[in-house]
Structure formats: C-alpha cells, structure tokens
Design a protein around this motif. Structure first.
Motif, PDB file in Angstrom:
ATOM      1  N   LYS A   1       0.848  -1.202   0.000  1.00  9.94           N
ATOM      2  CA  LYS A   1       0.000   0.000   0.000  1.00  9.94           C
ATOM      3  C   LYS A   1       0.884   1.252   0.000  1.00  9.94           C
ATOM      4  O   LYS A   1       1.916   1.256  -0.651  1.00  9.94           O
ATOM      5  CB  LYS A   1      -0.985  -0.059   1.161  1.00  9.94           C
ATOM      6  CG  LYS A   1      -1.803  -1.351   1.184  1.00  9.94           C
ATOM      7  CD  LYS A   1      -2.905  -1.332   2.194  1.00  9.94           C
ATOM      8  CE  LYS A   1      -3.657  -2.656   2.159  1.00  9.94           C
ATOM      9  NZ  LYS A   1      -4.855  -2.647   3.032  1.00  9.94           N
TER      10      LYS A   1
ATOM     11  N   SER B   1     -10.035  -2.589  -3.288  1.00  5.05           N
ATOM     12  CA  SER B   1     -11.177  -1.841  -2.743  1.00  5.05           C
ATOM     13  C   SER B   1     -10.806  -0.417  -2.361  1.00  5.05           C
ATOM     14  O   SER B   1     -11.646   0.488  -2.431  1.00  5.05           O
ATOM     15  CB  SER B   1     -11.756  -2.564  -1.534  1.00  5.05           C
ATOM     16  OG  SER B   1     -10.844  -2.570  -0.458  1.00  5.05           O
ATOM     17  N   GLU B   2      -9.544  -0.202  -1.967  1.00  4.58           N
ATOM     18  CA  GLU B   2      -9.135   1.158  -1.624  1.00  4.58           C
ATOM     19  C   GLU B   2      -9.074   2.047  -2.857  1.00  4.58           C
ATOM     20  O   GLU B   2      -9.317   3.253  -2.782  1.00  4.58           O
ATOM     21  CB  GLU B   2      -7.790   1.112  -0.887  1.00  4.58           C
ATOM     22  CG  GLU B   2      -7.933   0.483   0.498  1.00  4.58           C
ATOM     23  CD  GLU B   2      -6.654  -0.051   1.082  1.00  4.58           C
ATOM     24  OE1 GLU B   2      -6.710  -0.659   2.165  1.00  4.58           O
ATOM     25  OE2 GLU B   2      -5.578   0.127   0.459  1.00  4.58           O
ATOM     26  N   ARG B   3      -8.788   1.467  -4.010  1.00  2.00           N
ATOM     27  CA  ARG B   3      -8.853   2.211  -5.267  1.00  2.00           C
ATOM     28  C   ARG B   3     -10.315   2.452  -5.656  1.00  2.00           C
ATOM     29  O   ARG B   3     -10.679   3.538  -6.104  1.00  2.00           O
ATOM     30  CB  ARG B   3      -8.144   1.441  -6.391  1.00  2.00           C
ATOM     31  CG  ARG B   3      -6.663   1.226  -6.197  1.00  2.00           C
ATOM     32  CD  ARG B   3      -5.852   2.476  -6.285  1.00  2.00           C
ATOM     33  NE  ARG B   3      -6.157   3.270  -7.483  1.00  2.00           N
ATOM     34  CZ  ARG B   3      -5.552   4.438  -7.760  1.00  2.00           C
ATOM     35  NH1 ARG B   3      -4.653   4.941  -6.930  1.00  2.00           N
ATOM     36  NH2 ARG B   3      -5.861   5.095  -8.839  1.00  2.00           N
TER      37      ARG B   3
ATOM     38  N   THR C   1     -12.855   2.658  -3.671  1.00  2.00           N
ATOM     39  CA  THR C   1     -13.473   3.605  -2.739  1.00  2.00           C
ATOM     40  C   THR C   1     -12.859   4.997  -2.844  1.00  2.00           C
ATOM     41  O   THR C   1     -13.567   5.995  -3.003  1.00  2.00           O
ATOM     42  CB  THR C   1     -13.335   3.092  -1.295  1.00  2.00           C
ATOM     43  OG1 THR C   1     -13.991   1.825  -1.177  1.00  2.00           O
ATOM     44  CG2 THR C   1     -13.970   4.065  -0.317  1.00  2.00           C
ATOM     45  N   ASP C   2     -11.541   5.076  -2.766  1.00  2.00           N
ATOM     46  CA  ASP C   2     -10.866   6.375  -2.732  1.00  2.00           C
ATOM     47  C   ASP C   2     -10.880   7.097  -4.072  1.00  2.00           C
ATOM     48  O   ASP C   2     -10.842   8.323  -4.120  1.00  2.00           O
ATOM     49  CB  ASP C   2      -9.413   6.218  -2.275  1.00  2.00           C
ATOM     50  CG  ASP C   2      -9.292   5.731  -0.844  1.00  2.00           C
ATOM     51  OD1 ASP C   2     -10.317   5.730  -0.129  1.00  2.00           O
ATOM     52  OD2 ASP C   2      -8.171   5.352  -0.440  1.00  2.00           O
TER      53      ASP C   2
END
Length: 249
Positions: free
Chosen positions: A14, A96-98, A100-101
């Motif tokens: 990350k 998921s962080e891509r 979501t963010d």
C-alpha cells in the motif's frame, strides 16, 4: 487449496515503504516459500530498487495499480508498461481502496486488467463486498456483479489471479468465518466458470483481509483458497514468510 494449483502468497505494501525498507524485501527474497509462489506489490517509487534488491531471487514483484493507457497526458499515473520496465511481473487492479478512494468502476478495473496483459503483466483482480452489503445479505450478488464486470472474458489462469477481499476485513483485524469464505470462494469459482469455462478451474483465487501468521494455516486450508493477498503482515519478512510456510504441502 485447489488440487493441482500452485498457491500464491502476495503482499501489498500500500502507501508504505522507503529506501530503508528494502532490507525487508531482501530478507523475503532469501526466505523459503516451499511449494508456493511469492509476490510483493510495492509502491512505484520502490519498484526499480526493489528489483535490484531481489536480483537472483524467485520472489516476484508487482505494482499496486496501473492506468489503462500505455502513455499520454495522465499526470501522476503509471502505465503497466512503466511497471514492467521497472521490474514488475504483476499488478493489482481493482483493490477496494482504489474503488473507494478513487471511484473506480468495474469497467475501469477490467480496462486496467487488459492494460496489464498488454504489457506482459499478470493482473491480480480484486473483488469483495462492503460491510453494509455483507450485513444486507448481498455478498454473493455483489460478487456475481463484480466478476463479469471486472474480469474480461479473455482472462486465463496464466494472465489473471482473482483476489477476494471483503472490504470490511481489510486492516480491521476482522475475518469472515471459514464457512463464509468457503461459500464466497465456491461462488466465485462457479461465476468464473460461467464466464470463462474450464479455464476457471485452473485460476488462482486468493483470500485477503487481515491475513496474518496466526490465522494463515486455517485460511489457506479452505477449499478454493489458492493463496493469500496480505496487507500489513507483508511489511515484515518474518511475518510474510511465516504465512508462506503455512501453505499446505
């Protein structure tokens, strides 16, 4: 595990990692992965130096994201070709962080997977439900939507890995039950078979979400779990190698 499929233990650093951390990568490269394949996905700023640090090692390197285009006016983005040039063999897409963010849709994720193949990289396509979707009983319907939306029909076991990461389990210390993971991975395999035919039987399905040495043995023994996508525990060689050692022989 799925008989006949070589497990993959993949790490995702990350937004972590500086030059001082390259020693951890070197230690991982010197460690044993048994019958598993090892992969570490690091920030683009470290890829070239990480490649040098792992020269002669069997540990593979991956990027954490890529743009769909090979080049162009996309300030701050990194193409799959750039990752390959820096020493990567894999790239994560659709984490998921891509999603979501950065608001990435399934279509964007599928486009990035195709970009990875174009550059000769293996795409690690991430899917998974949110806490609200889980509590609403929508896990399987979410996966049924994400798989054909995010996984191009041209995917093969050679160019694609699918990683199931329940969003609510990432970095929280929480993990689904064995029964929940079994159900999700069986469903993913079935949906991929509908999309890809017999090729789906050979595709590696990873579980991700608070994987650590203490639960790795249990998680990696689940049917259709062909490895792990590891977050925080991949930052230290001792933890990452302990997870690899938990793979059934």
């Amino acid at each position: 595990m799925t008989p006949g499929i070589r497990p993959l233990i993949a790490g995702n650093w990350k937004m972590n990692g500086l030059s001082a951390d390259l020693g951890e990568l070197a230690a991982m490269g010197e460690g044993a992965f048994g019958g598993a394949e090892g992969l570490i996905c690091v920030p683009a700023t470290l890829l070239s130096r990480a490649s040098d640090a792992l020269a002669g090692s069997k540990l593979r390197l991956g990027g954490e994201d890529c743009h769909g285009a090979a080049s162009g006016a996309h300030t701050g983005d990194v193409s799959a070709e750039m990752l390959a040039d820096a020493g990567a063999s894999h790239v994560l897409v659709g984490h998921s962080e891509r999603r979501t963010d950065h608001g990435e849709s399934d279509a964007v994720v599928a486009d990035k997977a195709k970009a990875a193949w174009r550059a000769g990289l293996t795409a690690v396509i991430c899917i998974g439900e949110t806490k609200e979707e889980r509590e609403g009983g929508k896990t399987l319907s979410v996966l049924s939507s994400q798989i054909p939306g995010s996984v191009p029909a041209e995917a093969t076991a050679a160019n694609t890995v699918v990683a199931y990461e329940p969003v609510w389990a990432i970095g929280t210390g929480l993990t689904p039950t064995v029964e929940d993971i079994t159900e999700a991975h069986r469903h993913i395999r079935t949906e991929l078979k509908t999309l890809l035919g017999d090729e789906a039987d050979k595709m590696r399905l990873l579980y991700g979400g608070s994987v650590k040495p203490g639960n790795a043995t249990e998680l990696l023994s689940i049917e259709n779990v062909d490895g792990a996508l590891v977050g925080g525990a991949s930052l230290k060689a001792v933890d990452f190698l302990a997870i690899a050692a938990a793979c059934p022989s």
